[in-house]
Design a protein around this motif. Sequence first.
Motif, PDB file in Angstrom:
ATOM      1  N   THR A 133       4.470  -8.168  -5.467  1.00 55.48           N
ATOM      2  CA  THR A 133       4.900  -7.387  -6.626  1.00 55.48           C
ATOM      3  C   THR A 133       3.937  -6.244  -6.879  1.00 55.48           C
ATOM      4  OG1 THR A 133       3.652  -8.729  -8.225  1.00 55.48           O
ATOM      5  CG2 THR A 133       5.899  -9.453  -7.676  1.00 55.48           C
ATOM      6  N   TRP A 134       4.361  -5.303  -7.727  1.00 56.61           N
ATOM      7  CA  TRP A 134       3.502  -4.174  -8.084  1.00 56.61           C
ATOM      8  C   TRP A 134       2.181  -4.623  -8.714  1.00 56.61           C
ATOM      9  CZ3 TRP A 134       2.951   0.891  -7.224  1.00 56.61           C
ATOM     10  CH2 TRP A 134       2.108   1.613  -8.081  1.00 56.61           C
ATOM     11  N   PRO A 135       2.164  -5.564  -9.679  1.00 62.71           N
ATOM     12  CA  PRO A 135       0.876  -5.995 -10.240  1.00 62.71           C
ATOM     13  C   PRO A 135      -0.061  -6.560  -9.185  1.00 62.71           C
ATOM     14  CG  PRO A 135       2.670  -6.679 -11.670  1.00 62.71           C
ATOM     15  CD  PRO A 135       3.298  -6.158 -10.413  1.00 62.71           C
ATOM     16  N   GLU A 136       0.476  -7.317  -8.221  1.00 65.73           N
ATOM     17  CA  GLU A 136      -0.368  -7.862  -7.156  1.00 65.73           C
ATOM     18  C   GLU A 136      -0.905  -6.744  -6.272  1.00 65.73           C
ATOM     19  OE1 GLU A 136       2.012 -12.146  -6.763  1.00 65.73           O
ATOM     20  OE2 GLU A 136       2.138 -10.660  -5.164  1.00 65.73           O
ATOM     21  N   PHE A 137      -0.064  -5.740  -6.002  1.00 63.09           N
ATOM     22  CA  PHE A 137      -0.518  -4.592  -5.222  1.00 63.09           C
ATOM     23  C   PHE A 137      -1.646  -3.856  -5.937  1.00 63.09           C
ATOM     24  CE2 PHE A 137      -0.201   0.060  -5.238  1.00 63.09           C
ATOM     25  CZ  PHE A 137      -0.753   0.324  -3.980  1.00 63.09           C
ATOM     26  N   LYS A 138      -1.457  -3.602  -7.249  1.00 69.71           N
ATOM     27  CA  LYS A 138      -2.482  -2.862  -7.997  1.00 69.71           C
ATOM     28  C   LYS A 138      -3.812  -3.604  -7.997  1.00 69.71           C
ATOM     29  CE  LYS A 138      -2.468   0.312 -10.517  1.00 69.71           C
ATOM     30  NZ  LYS A 138      -2.984   1.698 -10.350  1.00 69.71           N
ATOM     31  N   GLU A 139      -3.744  -4.912  -8.074  1.00 72.92           N
ATOM     32  CA  GLU A 139      -4.977  -5.707  -8.032  1.00 72.92           C
ATOM     33  C   GLU A 139      -5.668  -5.540  -6.685  1.00 72.92           C
ATOM     34  OE1 GLU A 139      -6.362 -10.397  -8.491  1.00 72.92           O
ATOM     35  OE2 GLU A 139      -4.361  -9.764  -9.129  1.00 72.92           O
ATOM     36  N   ALA A 140      -4.891  -5.576  -5.609  1.00 77.46           N
ATOM     37  CA  ALA A 140      -5.461  -5.392  -4.269  1.00 77.46           C
ATOM     38  C   ALA A 140      -5.956  -3.963  -4.080  1.00 77.46           C
ATOM     39  CB  ALA A 140      -4.419  -5.736  -3.210  1.00 77.46           C
ATOM     40  N   TRP A 141      -5.227  -3.002  -4.637  1.00 73.11           N
ATOM     41  CA  TRP A 141      -5.627  -1.590  -4.543  1.00 73.11           C
ATOM     42  C   TRP A 141      -6.997  -1.387  -5.192  1.00 73.11           C
ATOM     43  CZ3 TRP A 141      -3.633   2.698  -2.199  1.00 73.11           C
ATOM     44  CH2 TRP A 141      -4.099   3.949  -2.614  1.00 73.11           C
ATOM     45  N   ASP A 142      -7.159  -1.949  -6.372  1.00 74.48           N
ATOM     46  CA  ASP A 142      -8.441  -1.806  -7.082  1.00 74.48           C
ATOM     47  C   ASP A 142      -9.561  -2.553  -6.352  1.00 74.48           C
ATOM     48  OD1 ASP A 142      -7.131  -0.312  -9.005  1.00 74.48           O
ATOM     49  OD2 ASP A 142      -6.846  -2.011 -10.369  1.00 74.48           O
ATOM     50  N   ALA A 143      -9.229  -3.704  -5.766  1.00 76.99           N
ATOM     51  CA  ALA A 143     -10.244  -4.502  -5.080  1.00 76.99           C
ATOM     52  C   ALA A 143     -10.707  -3.857  -3.780  1.00 76.99           C
ATOM     53  CB  ALA A 143      -9.708  -5.914  -4.809  1.00 76.99           C
ATOM     54  N   ASN A 144      -9.890  -2.972  -3.217  1.00 74.60           N
ATOM     55  CA  ASN A 144     -10.219  -2.336  -1.936  1.00 74.60           C
ATOM     56  C   ASN A 144     -10.506  -0.840  -2.097  1.00 74.60           C
ATOM     57  OD1 ASN A 144      -9.707  -4.427   0.406  1.00 74.60           O
ATOM     58  ND2 ASN A 144      -8.021  -4.719  -1.038  1.00 74.60           N
ATOM     59  N   GLN A 145     -11.029  -0.458  -3.246  1.00 77.47           N
ATOM     60  CA  GLN A 145     -11.305   0.946  -3.499  1.00 77.47           C
ATOM     61  C   GLN A 145     -12.292   1.551  -2.513  1.00 77.47           C
ATOM     62  OE1 GLN A 145     -10.330   3.638  -5.802  1.00 77.47           O
ATOM     63  NE2 GLN A 145      -8.592   2.283  -5.435  1.00 77.47           N
ATOM     64  N   ASP A 146     -13.235   0.746  -2.013  1.00 76.78           N
ATOM     65  CA  ASP A 146     -14.196   1.289  -1.049  1.00 76.78           C
ATOM     66  C   ASP A 146     -13.495   1.729   0.234  1.00 76.78           C
ATOM     67  OD1 ASP A 146     -13.518  -1.358  -0.555  1.00 76.78           O
ATOM     68  OD2 ASP A 146     -15.448  -1.862   0.355  1.00 76.78           O
ATOM     69  N   LYS A 147     -12.541   0.934   0.699  1.00 74.37           N
ATOM     70  CA  LYS A 147     -11.805   1.289   1.913  1.00 74.37           C
ATOM     71  C   LYS A 147     -10.875   2.475   1.675  1.00 74.37           C
ATOM     72  CE  LYS A 147     -11.965  -3.342   3.856  1.00 74.37           C
ATOM     73  NZ  LYS A 147     -11.352  -4.634   3.919  1.00 74.37           N
ATOM     74  N   VAL A 148     -10.242   2.508   0.487  1.00 78.75           N
ATOM     75  CA  VAL A 148      -9.344   3.614   0.163  1.00 78.75           C
ATOM     76  C   VAL A 148     -10.136   4.916   0.064  1.00 78.75           C
ATOM     77  CG1 VAL A 148      -7.785   4.558  -1.574  1.00 78.75           C
ATOM     78  CG2 VAL A 148      -7.661   2.136  -0.983  1.00 78.75           C
ATOM     79  N   LYS A 149     -11.319   4.864  -0.571  1.00 75.19           N
ATOM     80  CA  LYS A 149     -12.150   6.061  -0.696  1.00 75.19           C
ATOM     81  C   LYS A 149     -12.619   6.561   0.667  1.00 75.19           C
ATOM     82  CE  LYS A 149     -13.809   5.231  -5.414  1.00 75.19           C
ATOM     83  NZ  LYS A 149     -14.969   4.879  -6.270  1.00 75.19           N
ATOM     84  N   ALA A 150     -12.942   5.620   1.549  1.00 73.28           N
ATOM     85  CA  ALA A 150     -13.360   6.013   2.907  1.00 73.28           C
ATOM     86  C   ALA A 150     -12.204   6.687   3.645  1.00 73.28           C
ATOM     87  CB  ALA A 150     -13.846   4.787   3.676  1.00 73.28           C
ATOM     88  N   LEU A 151     -11.005   6.157   3.472  1.00 69.59           N
ATOM     89  CA  LEU A 151      -9.826   6.764   4.097  1.00 69.59           C
ATOM     90  C   LEU A 151      -9.570   8.146   3.512  1.00 69.59           C
ATOM     91  CD1 LEU A 151      -7.352   6.460   5.978  1.00 69.59           C
ATOM     92  CD2 LEU A 151      -6.131   5.481   4.022  1.00 69.59           C
ATOM     93  N   LYS A 152      -9.736   8.272   2.192  1.00 71.51           N
ATOM     94  CA  LYS A 152      -9.537   9.560   1.531  1.00 71.51           C
ATOM     95  C   LYS A 152     -10.531  10.598   2.053  1.00 71.51           C
ATOM     96  CE  LYS A 152      -9.218  11.648  -3.069  1.00 71.51           C
ATOM     97  NZ  LYS A 152      -9.324  11.411  -4.524  1.00 71.51           N
TER      98      LYS A 152
END
Length: 452
Positions: A133-152
């Motif tokens: 679900t979207w809430p579960e995705f948002k939780e994972a998104w926030d938990a993996n901010q280091d990887k997302v920032k590196a990709l960005k």
Amino acid sequence: MNPNELIIRFETVDRQTEGPVTRLVGFVRARNLLPLMDAATLEANPRTAKVGQITSDIRESIETTPDLFPFKTKGILVASANCKELERRRYHMTFENPAIEGILDGGHNTLAIGLHILSVAGVEPREIKRLKTWPEFKEAWDANQDKVKALKAAAASGEGGPLDFLVPVEVLIPSDPDDDLRFEAFTSSLFEICAARNNNRQLADEAKANKKGLYDHLRVTVPEEIAKRVEWKSNDGGDVKIRDIVALSWIPLNLMDLPDGVSKPRVVDMYSQKGKCSAAFDALMEHPEVSKQTGDGTFELHSQKIGKALAVAGIMPLLYDLIYREFPGAYNESGGRFGRLSSVKMANDMKTKPVTAFSKTPVQYSYPDGFIMPLVYGLSALMEANDDGIVNWKVEDPAKFVKDSLTNVVRRYRAIIEAFSGDPTKIGKNEGAYTIAKDAFETELLKLGAAV
């Protein structure tokens, strides 16, 4: 920059204005949607996005035909009441009212794109697979901010090939934010626009009503442990349907004189036509004598009488569960054999153990609610509307009264079960069953008064 603030850069963008609404429409590269993933919620969207075939197909399109993706999808619809144009096709947005601002449509697109981004950012496939679900995705998104920032950072340096695909994005903003009347007209229009866009996917009536705020008062009167299980929005993961709660609310509401033009559902509709109960509830809560419409298109309850009735309705789910638990024992004590009824199953014989409908309490039997809906309605005998039209309980503790009197009530009520050969559907659809149940509770109430 605060959590509800972001800058989006378009690759191409057009500006279109009609009345109080201006639309920015164009293509945005996926890498430039990362701020939207951080800031926006799906609170403004009447439904919560859920992983399924739709999201799987979207992800497959992104992975296999990224060049065609912007032409295969309607994209994402965003609303922002506070938006400023910057240089180089960049727009600074603030979502000040998440109830009507943020992502209005395209939640499944946003979820699929977000899951794709987590995948190319290096999040383990098994972790992504468990997100439903979207809430579960948002939780994972926030938990993996280091990887997302590196990709960005990699994308910004020209190494972000997987995020170069384009996404169609529409942003609705006020045509004249300095004109109070036009600004109010803009915010008022957002709900209607959102509902119309989602209508294309047959949005459930309950989801629309929830977005309008029609369930807000009912939500706070229902016990918290039950309220958190209710599916207030489509696909939000709740295991209790809102129409089941709404149907029960008509037990106290039926005792009231309602505004002109609002019709009460039949008592049997609480069992067999719950959609009609929901439609009648919506009409009641939208009536000007009951609620006031706010500038953002939602409704706020102002009728004290309806508020009191909904307070009584708030404990109906617990009383429903109580009757469901106690009914088999009362049936046996009244001289019947509950386990012999063809539609009854013993918990010991079931792989998935039965629980009550609302509080999810384990029970010994599983059986259709047609057996007990008349009894639940019969609790209206324990309520009254006073001279001012305020609905209250006649007894101090309804739950205790049910426990003390249910065997005697069922002793009379059992006749209707036997008359229909134990067919729960026929019982639930028979108005006579509801009358017998109410009369039986009234008799027990009279006995209590005589004893006092």
